[in-house]
Design a protein around this motif. Structure first.
Motif, PDB file in Angstrom:
ATOM      1  N   GLU A  18      12.366  -8.501 -26.975  1.00  0.00           N
ATOM      2  CA  GLU A  18      11.410  -9.599 -27.040  1.00  0.00           C
ATOM      3  C   GLU A  18      10.033  -9.079 -27.427  1.00  0.00           C
ATOM      4  O   GLU A  18       9.510  -8.126 -26.860  1.00  0.00           O
ATOM      5  CB  GLU A  18      11.338 -10.301 -25.681  1.00  0.00           C
ATOM      6  N   ARG A  19       9.455  -9.713 -28.420  1.00  0.00           N
ATOM      7  CA  ARG A  19       8.180  -9.266 -28.957  1.00  0.00           C
ATOM      8  C   ARG A  19       7.032  -9.800 -28.111  1.00  0.00           C
ATOM      9  O   ARG A  19       7.042 -10.928 -27.662  1.00  0.00           O
ATOM     10  CB  ARG A  19       8.044  -9.782 -30.397  1.00  0.00           C
ATOM     11  N   ILE A  20       6.026  -8.949 -27.885  1.00  0.00           N
ATOM     12  CA  ILE A  20       4.831  -9.389 -27.174  1.00  0.00           C
ATOM     13  C   ILE A  20       4.003 -10.252 -28.108  1.00  0.00           C
ATOM     14  O   ILE A  20       3.737  -9.886 -29.256  1.00  0.00           O
ATOM     15  CB  ILE A  20       4.019  -8.171 -26.691  1.00  0.00           C
ATOM     16  N   LEU A  21       3.604 -11.420 -27.630  1.00  0.00           N
ATOM     17  CA  LEU A  21       2.851 -12.349 -28.473  1.00  0.00           C
ATOM     18  C   LEU A  21       1.480 -11.788 -28.803  1.00  0.00           C
ATOM     19  O   LEU A  21       0.888 -11.034 -28.035  1.00  0.00           O
ATOM     20  CB  LEU A  21       2.690 -13.691 -27.762  1.00  0.00           C
ATOM     21  N   SER A  22       0.985 -12.176 -29.969  1.00  0.00           N
ATOM     22  CA  SER A  22      -0.378 -11.815 -30.335  1.00  0.00           C
ATOM     23  C   SER A  22      -1.328 -12.865 -29.772  1.00  0.00           C
ATOM     24  O   SER A  22      -0.912 -13.952 -29.351  1.00  0.00           O
ATOM     25  CB  SER A  22      -0.517 -11.742 -31.857  1.00  0.00           C
ATOM     26  N   LEU A  23      -2.617 -12.557 -29.785  1.00  0.00           N
ATOM     27  CA  LEU A  23      -3.609 -13.476 -29.237  1.00  0.00           C
ATOM     28  C   LEU A  23      -3.586 -14.812 -29.974  1.00  0.00           C
ATOM     29  O   LEU A  23      -3.760 -15.878 -29.377  1.00  0.00           O
ATOM     30  CB  LEU A  23      -4.995 -12.834 -29.331  1.00  0.00           C
ATOM     31  N   GLY A  24      -3.334 -14.769 -31.280  1.00  0.00           N
ATOM     32  CA  GLY A  24      -3.321 -16.000 -32.073  1.00  0.00           C
ATOM     33  C   GLY A  24      -2.114 -16.877 -31.840  1.00  0.00           C
ATOM     34  O   GLY A  24      -2.090 -18.028 -32.284  1.00  0.00           O
ATOM     35  N   GLU A  25      -1.089 -16.348 -31.142  1.00  0.00           N
ATOM     36  CA  GLU A  25       0.142 -17.118 -30.909  1.00  0.00           C
ATOM     37  C   GLU A  25       0.186 -17.752 -29.526  1.00  0.00           C
ATOM     38  O   GLU A  25       1.190 -18.384 -29.175  1.00  0.00           O
ATOM     39  CB  GLU A  25       1.364 -16.210 -31.085  1.00  0.00           C
ATOM     40  N   THR A  65      -0.477 -13.530 -21.390  1.00  0.00           N
ATOM     41  CA  THR A  65      -1.827 -13.658 -21.947  1.00  0.00           C
ATOM     42  C   THR A  65      -2.559 -12.329 -21.896  1.00  0.00           C
ATOM     43  O   THR A  65      -3.190 -11.908 -22.885  1.00  0.00           O
ATOM     44  CB  THR A  65      -2.613 -14.736 -21.175  1.00  0.00           C
ATOM     45  N   LEU A  66      -2.493 -11.632 -20.767  1.00  0.00           N
ATOM     46  CA  LEU A  66      -3.197 -10.363 -20.641  1.00  0.00           C
ATOM     47  C   LEU A  66      -2.608  -9.293 -21.558  1.00  0.00           C
ATOM     48  O   LEU A  66      -3.352  -8.487 -22.134  1.00  0.00           O
ATOM     49  CB  LEU A  66      -3.166  -9.889 -19.182  1.00  0.00           C
ATOM     50  N   TYR A  67      -1.286  -9.282 -21.721  1.00  0.00           N
ATOM     51  CA  TYR A  67      -0.673  -8.322 -22.639  1.00  0.00           C
ATOM     52  C   TYR A  67      -1.127  -8.587 -24.068  1.00  0.00           C
ATOM     53  O   TYR A  67      -1.365  -7.655 -24.842  1.00  0.00           O
ATOM     54  CB  TYR A  67       0.852  -8.418 -22.554  1.00  0.00           C
ATOM     55  N   ALA A  68      -1.224  -9.863 -24.430  1.00  0.00           N
ATOM     56  CA  ALA A  68      -1.698 -10.203 -25.779  1.00  0.00           C
ATOM     57  C   ALA A  68      -3.131  -9.720 -25.982  1.00  0.00           C
ATOM     58  O   ALA A  68      -3.495  -9.230 -27.062  1.00  0.00           O
ATOM     59  CB  ALA A  68      -1.606 -11.714 -25.999  1.00  0.00           C
ATOM     60  N   GLN A  80      -3.141  -5.902 -26.300  1.00  0.00           N
ATOM     61  CA  GLN A  80      -2.627  -5.551 -27.623  1.00  0.00           C
ATOM     62  C   GLN A  80      -3.688  -5.762 -28.695  1.00  0.00           C
ATOM     63  O   GLN A  80      -3.780  -5.004 -29.657  1.00  0.00           O
ATOM     64  CB  GLN A  80      -1.388  -6.396 -27.928  1.00  0.00           C
ATOM     65  N   GLU A  81      -4.511  -6.803 -28.505  1.00  0.00           N
ATOM     66  CA  GLU A  81      -5.562  -7.119 -29.466  1.00  0.00           C
ATOM     67  C   GLU A  81      -6.662  -6.054 -29.464  1.00  0.00           C
ATOM     68  O   GLU A  81      -7.188  -5.701 -30.528  1.00  0.00           O
ATOM     69  CB  GLU A  81      -6.169  -8.492 -29.130  1.00  0.00           C
ATOM     70  N   ILE A  82      -7.028  -5.557 -28.292  1.00  0.00           N
ATOM     71  CA  ILE A  82      -8.164  -4.637 -28.208  1.00  0.00           C
ATOM     72  C   ILE A  82      -7.739  -3.171 -28.223  1.00  0.00           C
ATOM     73  O   ILE A  82      -8.596  -2.282 -28.275  1.00  0.00           O
ATOM     74  CB  ILE A  82      -9.010  -4.902 -26.939  1.00  0.00           C
ATOM     75  N   SER A  83      -6.428  -2.908 -28.170  1.00  0.00           N
ATOM     76  CA  SER A  83      -5.951  -1.530 -28.151  1.00  0.00           C
ATOM     77  C   SER A  83      -6.316  -0.811 -29.445  1.00  0.00           C
ATOM     78  O   SER A  83      -6.121  -1.331 -30.544  1.00  0.00           O
ATOM     79  CB  SER A  83      -4.437  -1.501 -27.947  1.00  0.00           C
ATOM     80  N   SER A  84      -6.859   0.377 -29.317  1.00  0.00           N
ATOM     81  CA  SER A  84      -7.218   1.190 -30.481  1.00  0.00           C
ATOM     82  C   SER A  84      -7.280   2.644 -30.052  1.00  0.00           C
ATOM     83  O   SER A  84      -7.386   2.948 -28.858  1.00  0.00           O
ATOM     84  CB  SER A  84      -8.568   0.737 -31.049  1.00  0.00           C
ATOM     85  N   PRO A  85      -7.228   3.580 -31.008  1.00  0.00           N
ATOM     86  CA  PRO A  85      -7.234   5.012 -30.652  1.00  0.00           C
ATOM     87  C   PRO A  85      -8.489   5.455 -29.907  1.00  0.00           C
ATOM     88  O   PRO A  85      -8.461   6.474 -29.204  1.00  0.00           O
ATOM     89  CB  PRO A  85      -7.124   5.704 -32.017  1.00  0.00           C
ATOM     90  N   ASP A  86      -9.594   4.730 -30.050  1.00  0.00           N
ATOM     91  CA  ASP A  86     -10.832   5.154 -29.407  1.00  0.00           C
ATOM     92  C   ASP A  86     -11.029   4.537 -28.026  1.00  0.00           C
ATOM     93  O   ASP A  86     -12.095   4.697 -27.427  1.00  0.00           O
ATOM     94  CB  ASP A  86     -12.037   4.816 -30.291  1.00  0.00           C
ATOM     95  N   LYS A  87     -10.007   3.829 -27.507  1.00  0.00           N
ATOM     96  CA  LYS A  87     -10.096   3.229 -26.175  1.00  0.00           C
ATOM     97  C   LYS A  87      -9.026   3.802 -25.268  1.00  0.00           C
ATOM     98  O   LYS A  87      -7.865   3.961 -25.653  1.00  0.00           O
ATOM     99  CB  LYS A  87      -9.926   1.698 -26.251  1.00  0.00           C
ATOM    100  N   ASN A  88      -9.406   4.085 -24.025  1.00  0.00           N
ATOM    101  CA  ASN A  88      -8.458   4.505 -22.994  1.00  0.00           C
ATOM    102  C   ASN A  88      -8.176   3.297 -22.111  1.00  0.00           C
ATOM    103  O   ASN A  88      -9.024   2.892 -21.318  1.00  0.00           O
ATOM    104  CB  ASN A  88      -9.037   5.662 -22.183  1.00  0.00           C
ATOM    105  N   ILE A  89      -6.990   2.715 -22.264  1.00  0.00           N
ATOM    106  CA  ILE A  89      -6.616   1.506 -21.526  1.00  0.00           C
ATOM    107  C   ILE A  89      -5.565   1.871 -20.488  1.00  0.00           C
ATOM    108  O   ILE A  89      -4.517   2.427 -20.821  1.00  0.00           O
ATOM    109  CB  ILE A  89      -6.066   0.420 -22.474  1.00  0.00           C
TER     110      ILE A  89
END
Length: 526
Positions: free
Chosen positions: A252-259, A294-297, A300-309
Motif C-alpha cells: 500500500e502506497r503512502i498518500l502524498s499531501l495533495g491526495e 496525514t502525518l506520514y504524508a 514524506q513531503e518535507i523529507s530531504s537529505p538535509d533534514k534529520n527526521i
C-alpha cells in the motif's frame, strides 16, 4: 535491452503482435479485450503462472497471450482445455500476464465453495504448522485451513481493514470492517469456532492451549502476489475466544499531501505550516480518523537529505524512506516520554510524536519545539480549538503554548460514494440551508448512495478525509495567553476564516465525492 524492447524484437521476428500493458486493456475491457474468468479458471493456477500464459478474448475471439515465444508450443494444450483454437497469439510482459491471472483468481472468492459449505459436517481440527506462501496456492485439504484462507483472501480483496471473528451462544460470525463500518460476511456453526480460532493462532505462532489470557501475534500472508501483514489479537469472552485481525498491506502506497482531500486554500496553509523551521503542529481526531496517514504524508513531503527526521510511534504502521522510526515498547519501559528524551539527543530537525498522552510527553514536546525543532503530534480531541484546552489540562503553560503552537488540524474520514452506482437527487428546500457555504441551492442536484456488486451493496467505496484547519495567528495567541476556553477560540478562528468539519464535508457533498447522510453521520459523532 529491457523486456519491452525484447518483446518488440521477438514480435517482428516471429510475425506476432506485442501489446504493452495488456492487463490494463483486458481487465478494463478496452480495445475489444475482455477476460473470460470461466475460461481462465479451466487451467491450473500454478500452470498458468509457470508458463506465463493467459487465454483472453478480443471481440469474442480466443487470443493466447504469452510472455515468451517458446510458450507458443503450449497452444495445443490451450486448444484442448478451451475446446477451441486461438485465432492469434500476442506477446505481453510477464507482469502483465501474471496481473491478469492474479486478478481472475483474486476476484473469485473461494473457487465457488462458500465458507459455510467448507465446514459442513466437520467437527475436528486438522491444521498445518505454517501459513501458506500464497493463499491461492494453499494445498492443505483440511476444511479449517481452507476456510481461514478464504476469509483472509476475501478480506484482502475487499480492502477490509479489520476482520472480526466473534463467538456467541449459538453461533459465531465473521465481520469485515470496510471503509470504517463493520459488515457481517459469514455465520459459522458454534462447534467450528474453536477450530477456526486455533488455525489463526497457529498461523500467528500463538499458544493454542492458552485460552484464558489475551494474546497478540502477527501473520504474513500473500494473495496473488500481494503481500500483507496481519496483527492478531485474541480476547477470552464468555462464549469463547474473540479474534480481531488488522490488515496492513505492505504494497500500500503512502498518500502524498495533495491526495489527502484538502481544499485548495487549506492545502496552501498546510504547506506554509510544515515549511516552518520550528514549532508544534497538531492533528486531532478519534482513533481511526486517519491522523497517522496525514502525518506520514506531511513527513514524506518535507523529507530531504538535509533534514534529520525522527519519529516515536505506537506502533510503526508503515516504513518511511529517509526517516528514523522508533516504536514504543511498554515491556522494556520505553514510553513516548522516554523515547522522546532519547530522540532530542539525536540532533533532529523534525520530530514526530505518535500521540501526546500525558503531561510528561506534552512538556518534552513543547520544550523540543521551543529549542528549534519542528514537532508534529496527535491528540484525541473532537475539534481543532479543543486541542488548546486539552494541553492546558496536561499542565502546559499558556505562555509556552502560545509561543510554540503553529496550527491544529482536526479530521474525520467519510466514505466516498461508489462511482458505479451513485445517482443524482434534487436538493430539497429544507436541505438547501445546509449548503449555505458550499454553493448548492434548492433545485440543484447532489449524489446519493445506492449499492451494487462493486461496492458490496454498501453504496460506498473508499474513504476521504474532511478537515478543520486552525492556523494559530496573533489574535489566537492572545486568547491562548489569556487561557480562553474552546468556545472563544473557535469563535475567533471562524471569524478569521476557519472552515469547520461540517463545512468541509458539505463542500465534498457538493462535489459529488460523498453523501449528505455520510457527512452528517461523521460530524454528529464529534
Amino acid at each position: 535491452m529491457d523486456e519491452a524492447g525484447y518483446l518488440e524484437l521477438c514480435a517482428r521476428n516471429y510475425g506476432l503482435t506485442y501489446w504493452a500493458d495488456l492487463h490494463k486493456a483486458a481487465i478494463g475491457e478496452k480495445d475489444g479485450w475482455s477476460v473470460d474468468k470461466d475460461l481462465v479458471q479451466r487451467f491450473p493456477l500454478a500452470w498458468l503462472r509457470r508458463h506465463s500464459l493467459a487465454p483472453l478474448r478480443r471481440n469474442g475471439q480466443l487470443i493466447a497471450a504469452v510472455s515468451h515465444p517458446k510458450s507458443l508450443s503450449l497452444i495445443r494444450s490451450t486448444r484442448l482445455i478451451c475446446g477451441e483454437t486461438p485465432v492469434e497469439c500476442v506477446l505481453a510482459e510477464k507482469n502483465s500476464i501474471h496481473g491478469i491471472i492474479n486478478w481472475v483468481y483474486g476476484e473469485d472468492d473461494s473457487g465457488g465453495e462458500s465458507v459455510e459449505s467448507m465446514l459442513e459436517g466437520e467437527t475436528a481440527l486438522d491444521v498445518n504448522d505454517d501459513a501458506a506462501a500464497d493463499l491461492l496456492e494453499e494445498s492443505g485439504d483440511a476444511p479449517f485451513i481452507r476456510t481461514v484462507n478464504a476469509i483472509l483472501a476475501q478480506a484482502l480483496r475487499a480492502g477490509a481493514s479489520d476482520i472480526h471473528i466473534e463467538p456467541y451462544r449459538d453461533f459465531s460470525r465473521v465481520r469485515f470492517r470496510l471503509d470504517g463500518a463493520l459488515y457481517e460476511r459469514h455465520t459459522l456453526q458454534k462447534a467450528h469456532h474453536a477450530a477456526v480460532v486455533s488455525r489463526v493462532k497457529v498461523m500467528a505462532k500463538l499458544d493454542i492451549a492458552e485460552k484464558r489470557l489475551p494474546q497478540d501475534g502477527r501473520i504474513a500472508i500473500t494473495l496473488a502476489g500481494r503481500e500483507a501483514g496481519l496483527r492478531v489479537s485474541t480476547l477470552p469472552t464468555s462464549f469463547g475466544e474473540r479474534v480481531v485481525l488488522r490488515l496492513l498491506e505492505k504494497s500500500e502506497r503512502i498518500l502524498s499531501l495533495g491526495e489527502l482531500g484538502l481544499a485548495a486554500e487549506d492545502f496552501g496553509r498546510v504547506s506554509d505550516l510544515i515549511s516552518m523551521p520550528h514549532g508544534m503542529i497538531l492533528v486531532t481526531g478519534p482513533t481511526g480518523s486517519g491522523k497517522t496517514t496525514t502525518l506520514y504524508a506531511i513527513l514524506q513531503e518535507i523529507s530531504s537529505p538535509d533534514k534529520n527526521i525522527l519519529t516515536i510511534e505506537d506502533p510503526v504502521e508503515y516504513e518511511l524512506e529517509g526517516v528514523g522510526q522508533m516504536q514504543v515498547n511498554p515491556k522494556i519501559n520505553l514510553s513516548f516520554a522516554d523515547g522522546l528524551r532519547a530522540i532530542v539527543r539525536q540532533d533532529p530537525d523534525v520530530i514526530l510524536i505518535g500521540e501526546i498522552r500525558d503531561e510528561e510527553t506534552a512538556s518534552i514536546g513543547v520544550q523540543s519545539a521551543l529549542t528549534g525543532h519542528l514537532v508534529f503530534s496527535t491528540l484525541h480531541t473532537n475539534d481543532a480549538p479543543s486541542a488548546v484546552a486539552r494541553l492546558f489540562d496536561m499542565g502546559v503553560e499558556p505562555f509556552l503554548l502560545s509561543s510554540v503552537l503553529r496550527g491544529v488540524m482536526a479530521q474525520r474520514l467519510t466514505r466516498k460514494l461508489c462511482p458505479r452506482c451513485a445517482r443524482k437527487k434534487p436538493v430539497a428546500p429544507d436541505m438547501a440551508r445546509r449548503f449555505a457555504n458550499a454553493g448548492i441551492e434548492h433545485g440543484d442536484y447532489i449524489m446519493e448512495a445506492v449499492g451494487c456488486e462493486y461496492c458490496l451493496d454498501t453504496g460506498y467505496r473508499g474513504r476521504i478525509a474532511i478537515y478543520e484547519l486552525m492556523p494559530v495567528t496573533d489574535e489566537l495567541r492572545k486568547l491562548i495567553v489569556s487561557r480562553a476556553d474552546s468556545n472563544e477560540i473557535r469563535a475567533k478562528a471562524l471569524e478569521l476564516g476557519m472552515r469547520t468539519l461540517a463545512m468541509d464535508g458539505m463542500r465534498k457533498v457538493a462535489r459529488g465525492v460523498t453523501s449528505l447522510e455520510e457527512v452528517e453521520r461523521v460530524v454528529r459523532e464529534c
